[in-house]
Design an enzyme around this catalytic site. Structure first.
Site, PDB file in Angstrom:
ATOM      1  N   HIS A 125      -1.102  -2.739  -7.073  1.00 24.79           N
ATOM      2  CA  HIS A 125      -1.818  -2.444  -5.830  1.00 24.79           C
ATOM      3  C   HIS A 125      -3.324  -2.536  -6.035  1.00 24.79           C
ATOM      4  CE1 HIS A 125      -2.884   0.671  -2.520  1.00 24.79           C
ATOM      5  NE2 HIS A 125      -2.936  -0.551  -2.056  1.00 24.79           N
ATOM      6  N   GLU A 136      -3.511   0.256  -8.840  1.00 26.91           N
ATOM      7  CA  GLU A 136      -2.386   1.160  -9.097  1.00 26.91           C
ATOM      8  C   GLU A 136      -1.201   0.293  -9.550  1.00 26.91           C
ATOM      9  OE1 GLU A 136      -2.803   4.959  -6.079  1.00 26.91           O
ATOM     10  OE2 GLU A 136      -2.121   3.086  -5.191  1.00 26.91           O
ATOM     11  N   SER A 193       0.824  -1.209   0.000  1.00 29.52           N
ATOM     12  CA  SER A 193       0.000   0.000   0.000  1.00 29.52           C
ATOM     13  C   SER A 193       0.855   1.255   0.000  1.00 29.52           C
ATOM     14  CB  SER A 193      -0.854   0.052   1.274  1.00 29.52           C
ATOM     15  OG  SER A 193      -1.587  -1.129   1.434  1.00 29.52           O
ATOM     16  N   ASN A 212      -3.352   6.000  -1.169  1.00 24.45           N
ATOM     17  CA  ASN A 212      -3.060   5.991   0.270  1.00 24.45           C
ATOM     18  C   ASN A 212      -2.480   7.310   0.772  1.00 24.45           C
ATOM     19  OD1 ASN A 212      -3.830   3.675   1.900  1.00 24.45           O
ATOM     20  ND2 ASN A 212      -2.904   2.544   0.216  1.00 24.45           N
TER      21      ASN A 212
HETATM   22  P1  NAD Z   1      -3.302  -9.872   6.164  1.00 21.19           P
HETATM   23  O1  NAD Z   1      -2.711  -9.667   7.496  1.00 21.19           O
HETATM   24  O2  NAD Z   1      -4.770 -10.101   6.025  1.00 21.19           O
HETATM   25  O3  NAD Z   1      -2.562 -11.101   5.420  1.00 21.19           O
HETATM   26  C1  NAD Z   1      -1.178 -11.248   5.376  1.00 21.19           C
HETATM   27  C2  NAD Z   1      -0.863 -12.720   5.157  1.00 21.19           C
HETATM   28  O4  NAD Z   1       0.541 -12.874   4.958  1.00 21.19           O
HETATM   29  C3  NAD Z   1      -1.241 -13.611   6.355  1.00 21.19           C
HETATM   30  O5  NAD Z   1      -2.047 -14.686   5.906  1.00 21.19           O
HETATM   31  C4  NAD Z   1       0.116 -14.116   6.881  1.00 21.19           C
HETATM   32  O6  NAD Z   1       0.061 -15.447   7.378  1.00 21.19           O
HETATM   33  C5  NAD Z   1       0.964 -14.056   5.636  1.00 21.19           C
HETATM   34  N1  NAD Z   1       2.400 -13.949   5.888  1.00 21.19           N
HETATM   35  C6  NAD Z   1       3.059 -13.449   6.958  1.00 21.19           C
HETATM   36  N2  NAD Z   1       4.381 -13.545   6.773  1.00 21.19           N
HETATM   37  C7  NAD Z   1       4.556 -14.106   5.555  1.00 21.19           C
HETATM   38  C8  NAD Z   1       5.706 -14.490   4.806  1.00 21.19           C
HETATM   39  N3  NAD Z   1       6.949 -14.270   5.253  1.00 21.19           N
HETATM   40  N4  NAD Z   1       5.518 -15.092   3.605  1.00 21.19           N
HETATM   41  C9  NAD Z   1       4.267 -15.323   3.138  1.00 21.19           C
HETATM   42  N5  NAD Z   1       3.150 -14.969   3.793  1.00 21.19           N
HETATM   43  C10 NAD Z   1       3.302 -14.376   4.987  1.00 21.19           C
HETATM   44  O7  NAD Z   1      -2.841  -8.601   5.298  1.00 21.19           O
HETATM   45  P2  NAD Z   1      -3.572  -7.955   4.022  1.00 21.19           P
HETATM   46  O8  NAD Z   1      -4.602  -7.002   4.494  1.00 21.19           O
HETATM   47  O9  NAD Z   1      -3.921  -9.027   3.055  1.00 21.19           O
HETATM   48  O10 NAD Z   1      -2.359  -7.070   3.445  1.00 21.19           O
HETATM   49  C11 NAD Z   1      -1.340  -7.653   2.654  1.00 21.19           C
HETATM   50  C12 NAD Z   1      -0.654  -6.557   1.842  1.00 21.19           C
HETATM   51  O11 NAD Z   1      -1.643  -5.898   1.029  1.00 21.19           O
HETATM   52  C13 NAD Z   1       0.002  -5.461   2.672  1.00 21.19           C
HETATM   53  O12 NAD Z   1       1.149  -5.024   2.010  1.00 21.19           O
HETATM   54  C14 NAD Z   1      -1.056  -4.367   2.699  1.00 21.19           C
HETATM   55  O13 NAD Z   1      -0.522  -3.094   2.910  1.00 21.19           O
HETATM   56  C15 NAD Z   1      -1.637  -4.499   1.299  1.00 21.19           C
HETATM   57  N6  NAD Z   1      -3.012  -4.014   1.128  1.00 21.19           N
HETATM   58  C16 NAD Z   1      -3.957  -4.213   2.089  1.00 21.19           C
HETATM   59  C17 NAD Z   1      -5.259  -3.725   1.881  1.00 21.19           C
HETATM   60  C18 NAD Z   1      -6.341  -3.939   2.895  1.00 21.19           C
HETATM   61  O14 NAD Z   1      -7.383  -3.247   2.803  1.00 21.19           O
HETATM   62  N7  NAD Z   1      -6.202  -4.835   3.855  1.00 21.19           N
HETATM   63  C19 NAD Z   1      -5.574  -3.067   0.678  1.00 21.19           C
HETATM   64  C20 NAD Z   1      -4.584  -2.924  -0.309  1.00 21.19           C
HETATM   65  C21 NAD Z   1      -3.300  -3.381  -0.074  1.00 21.19           C
END
Ligand code: NAD
Length: 289
Positions: A138, A150, A117, A188
């Protein structure tokens, strides 16, 4: 791009995997946590059932899509992917380590994209020997629904890489926008004051979260800042706030709010935890309580 790897089976990774399998790609979804993989599969099955019930997919297409999904706890299983989309936690060191390992195990032609993000795509590319093949892709939450993607061009990203990811996003029914590698990119960056001013209002006792959410919705927004934080995950929102703040050399405009940290310390992470600014019934997507 028939073979796709997705790293991280959380909120975003499972949504991206769903988009990919429903548009014909073979997906290997990798996570370090076995329970994340199991719950991702259950949720993806639920989305497919819903799509079939609503007539957006034929039942056979839904089954085919599910057959194209493979879950894995081994990064090496992504070796043959043509594109890998990383959606692991918003932590630069963790993502750099993943990109270094992906670079080692994936075919040299593979594109490595991050769903970050806010973090620097240039810094992720620098952890690999193929920075020209590293870019941001993104997606927004929920990935199966939100159209915007993005596509982030790092300092060393090749034009071909940007073009290939723009085309891929279009084939997946998304609306790609190419952006520069700057903290928080466009969305963001714009969204920071949306959350932070709302948190300051609550911190100062001016209004409570439901009042602010109601007001913002009355202005025409689909969700207020607190509802949106609950959807995103308060841990993710805090990590993005901290990352943008640090990346702008601690510009006070982007200073995170102590209430964010307090909520994370309490485990009130939003919908995924059953409680955030609001309480939720069991299960993802449950009604606001
Ligand atoms: P989340 O916490 O729901 O999921 C993250 C996952 O990664 C978990 O299942 C965890 O077990 C796994 N994980 C942890 N360490 C790991 C590793 N070393 N290798 C592989 N997997 C691993 O997080 P999310 O909300 O899905 O966010 C993930 C990414 O997407 C982040 O960079 C976040 O900024 C971005 N993002 C999130 C949103 C949102 O609204 N939640 C929106 C856009 C982008």
């Amino acid at each position: 791009m028939e073979r796709v790897g997705v790293v991280g089976a959380g909120t975003m990774g499972r949504g991206i995997a769903y988009v990919a399998i429903t548009h014909g790609a073979e997906v290997v979804l990798y996570d370090v946590a076995a329970e994340a993989l199991t719950s991702a599969r259950t949720q993806i099955e639920g989305w497919l059932r819903e799509a079939v019930a609503k007539g957006r997919l034929e039942a056979a297409e839904g089954q085919e899509a599910l057959r194209r999904l493979r879950l894995s706890g081994r990064l090496e299983d992504l070796a043959a992917a043509e594109v890998v989309i990383e959606a692991a936690p918003e932590d630069l060191a963790l993502k750099q380590d993943l990109f270094r390992r992906l670079d080692q195990c994936c075919v040299p032609t593979a594109l490595l994209a991050s769903n970050t993000s806010s973090l620097s795509i240039t810094a992720l590319g620098a952890a690999t020997r193929r920075p020209e093949r590293v870019a941001g892709m993104h997606f927004f939450n929920p990935a199966p629904v939100m159209r915007l993607v993005e596509v982030v061009r790092g300092l060393a990203t090749a034009e071909e890489t940007v073009r290939a990811l723009v085309d891929l996003a279009r084939r997946w029914g998304k609306t790609p926008v190419v952006v520069k590698d700057t903290p928080g990119f466009i969305v963001n960056r714009v969204a920071r004051p949306f959350y932070l001013e709302a948190l300051r209002l609550v911190g100062e006792g001016v209004a409570d979260p439901p009042t602010i959410d109601r007001l913002v919705r009355a202005l025409g927004f689909r969700m207020g800042p607190f509802e949106l934080m609950d959807l995103i995950g308060l841990d993710v929102n805090l990590a993005v706030s901290e990352s943008v703040y640090r990346a702008f050399f601690e510009d006070p405009r982007f200073r995170p709010h102590p209430l964010q940290r307090l909520m994370v310390q309490a485990g009130r992470l939003g919908r995924k935890a059953g409680q955030g600014w609001y309480r939720y019934a069991e299960g993802p997507g449950a009604e606001r309580g």
